[in-house]
Design a protein around this motif. Structure first.
Motif, short mmCIF file in Angstrom:
data_model
loop_
_atom_site.label_atom_id
_atom_site.label_comp_id
_atom_site.label_asym_id
_atom_site.label_seq_id
_atom_site.Cartn_x
_atom_site.Cartn_y
_atom_site.Cartn_z
N UNK A 199 10.00 44.43 -29.38
CA UNK A 199 9.40 44.38 -30.72
C UNK A 199 8.47 43.16 -30.74
N UNK A 200 7.24 43.40 -31.15
CA UNK A 200 6.19 42.40 -30.99
C UNK A 200 5.70 41.86 -32.33
N UNK A 201 6.35 40.80 -32.83
CA UNK A 201 5.91 40.07 -34.02
C UNK A 201 5.62 40.98 -35.22
N UNK A 202 6.66 41.64 -35.71
CA UNK A 202 6.47 42.61 -36.80
C UNK A 202 6.94 42.08 -38.15
N UNK A 203 6.12 42.33 -39.16
CA UNK A 203 6.47 41.99 -40.56
C UNK A 203 6.22 43.23 -41.42
N UNK A 204 7.26 43.68 -42.11
CA UNK A 204 7.09 44.82 -43.03
C UNK A 204 8.28 44.86 -43.99
N UNK A 205 8.14 45.66 -45.04
CA UNK A 205 9.18 45.75 -46.07
C UNK A 205 9.68 47.19 -46.20
N UNK A 206 10.96 47.30 -46.57
CA UNK A 206 11.52 48.61 -46.93
C UNK A 206 12.16 48.42 -48.31
N UNK A 207 11.90 49.35 -49.21
CA UNK A 207 12.35 49.18 -50.60
C UNK A 207 13.62 49.96 -50.89
N UNK A 208 14.29 49.51 -51.97
CA UNK A 208 15.52 50.17 -52.37
C UNK A 208 15.25 51.64 -52.69
N UNK A 209 16.19 52.50 -52.29
CA UNK A 209 16.12 53.96 -52.52
C UNK A 209 15.03 54.65 -51.70
N UNK A 210 14.45 53.94 -50.75
CA UNK A 210 13.46 54.59 -49.89
C UNK A 210 14.15 55.41 -48.82
N UNK A 211 13.46 56.44 -48.37
CA UNK A 211 13.86 57.17 -47.16
C UNK A 211 12.76 56.84 -46.16
N UNK A 212 13.04 55.87 -45.30
CA UNK A 212 12.01 55.27 -44.44
C UNK A 212 12.21 55.78 -43.02
N UNK A 213 11.16 56.29 -42.39
CA UNK A 213 11.29 56.83 -41.03
C UNK A 213 10.57 55.95 -40.03
N UNK A 214 11.26 55.63 -38.94
CA UNK A 214 10.64 54.95 -37.80
C UNK A 214 10.35 56.04 -36.77
N UNK A 215 9.07 56.29 -36.52
CA UNK A 215 8.68 57.42 -35.69
C UNK A 215 7.88 56.94 -34.49
N UNK A 216 8.18 57.50 -33.33
CA UNK A 216 7.40 57.13 -32.15
C UNK A 216 8.01 57.72 -30.89
N UNK A 217 7.29 57.62 -29.78
CA UNK A 217 7.81 58.17 -28.53
C UNK A 217 8.94 57.31 -27.98
N UNK A 218 9.63 57.80 -26.96
CA UNK A 218 10.71 57.02 -26.33
C UNK A 218 10.16 55.68 -25.86
N UNK A 219 10.95 54.64 -26.06
CA UNK A 219 10.55 53.32 -25.57
C UNK A 219 9.57 52.56 -26.44
N UNK A 220 9.31 53.07 -27.67
CA UNK A 220 8.33 52.37 -28.53
C UNK A 220 8.96 51.24 -29.33
N UNK A 221 10.30 51.15 -29.30
CA UNK A 221 10.97 50.05 -30.02
C UNK A 221 11.69 50.45 -31.27
N UNK A 222 11.64 51.73 -31.65
CA UNK A 222 12.24 52.13 -32.93
C UNK A 222 13.76 51.94 -32.97
N UNK A 223 14.44 52.23 -31.85
CA UNK A 223 15.89 52.06 -31.82
C UNK A 223 16.28 50.58 -31.83
N UNK A 224 15.49 49.75 -31.16
CA UNK A 224 15.75 48.29 -31.18
C UNK A 224 15.65 47.77 -32.61
N UNK A 225 14.65 48.26 -33.35
CA UNK A 225 14.45 47.88 -34.75
C UNK A 225 15.71 48.21 -35.55
#
Length: 374
Positions: A33-59
């Motif tokens: 994961x490379x220096x990421x800043x972002x927000x997720x709000x209450x009651x959101x259904x937020x999806x982390x999408x990407x190919x294998x190895x993009x970092x989504x599971x680490x997040x």
């Protein structure tokens, strides 16, 4: 929750439930994961999408507490979660394998976490009943996991994860083990349950259709970075890069150079072929390399030359993919470039106008394509 009423990310007053602040995660020399800043709000259904190895599971693992950031902080409800062990966080994680206890009944599986928290019997009973009702599993309460279907096991895992009323539920490829039809039904169930409970859901998936169906916002990831985080409609209609346009849905990318013209740009893309035109509020320098992204459903296909359109190309049908409700035509231009066009199948097969090797015209409106930087 219609998109119109629920857009806390556009409200400067809204306080995010989760805040990533300059988060980097390294494993040895590898930056996941490379220096990421972002927000997720209450009651959101937020999806982390990407190919294998993009970092989504680490997040996701950092949110759950199985990994800690190398740099930066993750806040949950304004509190740094790094010092809080996984079992003390108001966060629950539903694993891809569901991880149900095979020797326990559905009821006991759902009650497991509540018993560990030493809740009194009546509270446990009431909460499990509520969860069984929410996930429509009442009649399966006394069965063991091996006596129910994959879709039902998935719902048991969901009920167990929600029983402790976490602020945040993490779902790791939750529908990966289900077949296509069941996946689709379960996607709608997930959305329904998320809306009823008001729990914030974060889902990790490599399935773009799944992300686009369930999420209020989708974060498209590449090499440890979020490339674009936005509503499904905006990601599809207004991708911010060739990577996003190409990753989500079907698309034709035409490379060319831009020349300012009226309220848009003329795109020179191939010798001997007429230039294309696109309206856009982005600015490009004269002669700048660019990419024109056009979705197949926005490309009209006709036997006759269409009237009054600036974007017209002549080609030959190379292939036809018949998908029941729609047909996708692969049309080859004189320079060898292939453009996809899609039509709704309103007529029966025998009455369709086009077939292989037919010469056709492709056309689209001035606003149909998206112009992206080279």
């Amino acid at each position: 929750m219609g998109q119109t009423e629920f857009e806390p990310w556009n409200d400067p007053q809204a306080k995010p439930l989760i805040q990533f602040r300059g988060v980097t995660k390294r494993f040895g020399d590898f930056t996941a994961i490379d220096n990421q800043s972002f927000d997720i709000f209450e009651q959101e259904f937020f999806a982390l999408l990407g190919p294998s190895g993009c970092g989504k599971t680490t997040m996701m693992r950092m949110l759950a507490g199985f990994e800690t950031p190398t740099e930066g902080t993750i806040l949950l409800g304004g509190q740094d979660i790094a010092p809080i062990p996984p079992n003390r966080r108001a966060v629950n994680m539903m694993f891809q394998s569901y991880a149900l206890f095979p020797h326990l009944t559905v009821w006991e599986n759902i009650a497991f976490g509540l018993k560990r928290d030493r809740l009194d019997k009546e509270s446990i009973k009431a909460r499990v009943a509520e969860m069984l009702k929410l996930t429509r599993l009442e009649q399966f309460a006394s069965r063991k996991p091996h006596q129910i279907s994959g879709g039902q096991r998935q719902r048991v895992a969901l009920a167990r994860s929600l029983a402790k009323a976490p602020k945040l539920l993490l779902l790791d490829e939750p529908l990966g083990a289900l077949d296509a039809k069941l996946r689709q039904d379960t996607q709608f169930e997930l959305m329904d349950i998320q809306e009823k409970t008001g729990t914030t859901f974060v889902i990790v998936t490599h399935d773009q259709e799944e992300a686009m169906t369930v999420a209020s916002r989708v974060a498209v990831m590449d090499h440890g970075r979020i490339v674009q985080a936005d509503t499904p409609a905006r990601i599809y209609e207004q991708p911010n890069s060739v990577y996003v346009a190409d990753f989500i849905g079907e698309v034709t990318i035409i490379d060319g150079t831009a020349t300012p013209e009226g309220d848009g740009y003329e795109i020179t893309h191939a010798e001997g072929l007429p230039p294309l035109f696109v309206k856009t509020d982005k600015s490009f320098a004269r002669g700048q390399a660019c990419h024109l992204a056009i979705r197949p459903e926005k490309v009209a296909i006709s036997a006759e030359k269409p009237d009054g359109r600036r974007n017209m190309l002549r080609g030959r049908i190379l292939d036809i993919a018949y998908l029941g409700n729609i047909s996708t035509y692969l049309v080859e231009l004189p320079n060898g470039k292939i453009v996809k066009a899609q039509t709704a199948n309103t007529r029966r097969l025998a009455n369709r106008p086009f077939t292989w090797e037919d010469e056709v015209w492709l056309s689209w409106s001035d606003t149909a394509a998206v112009l992206l930087e080279g």
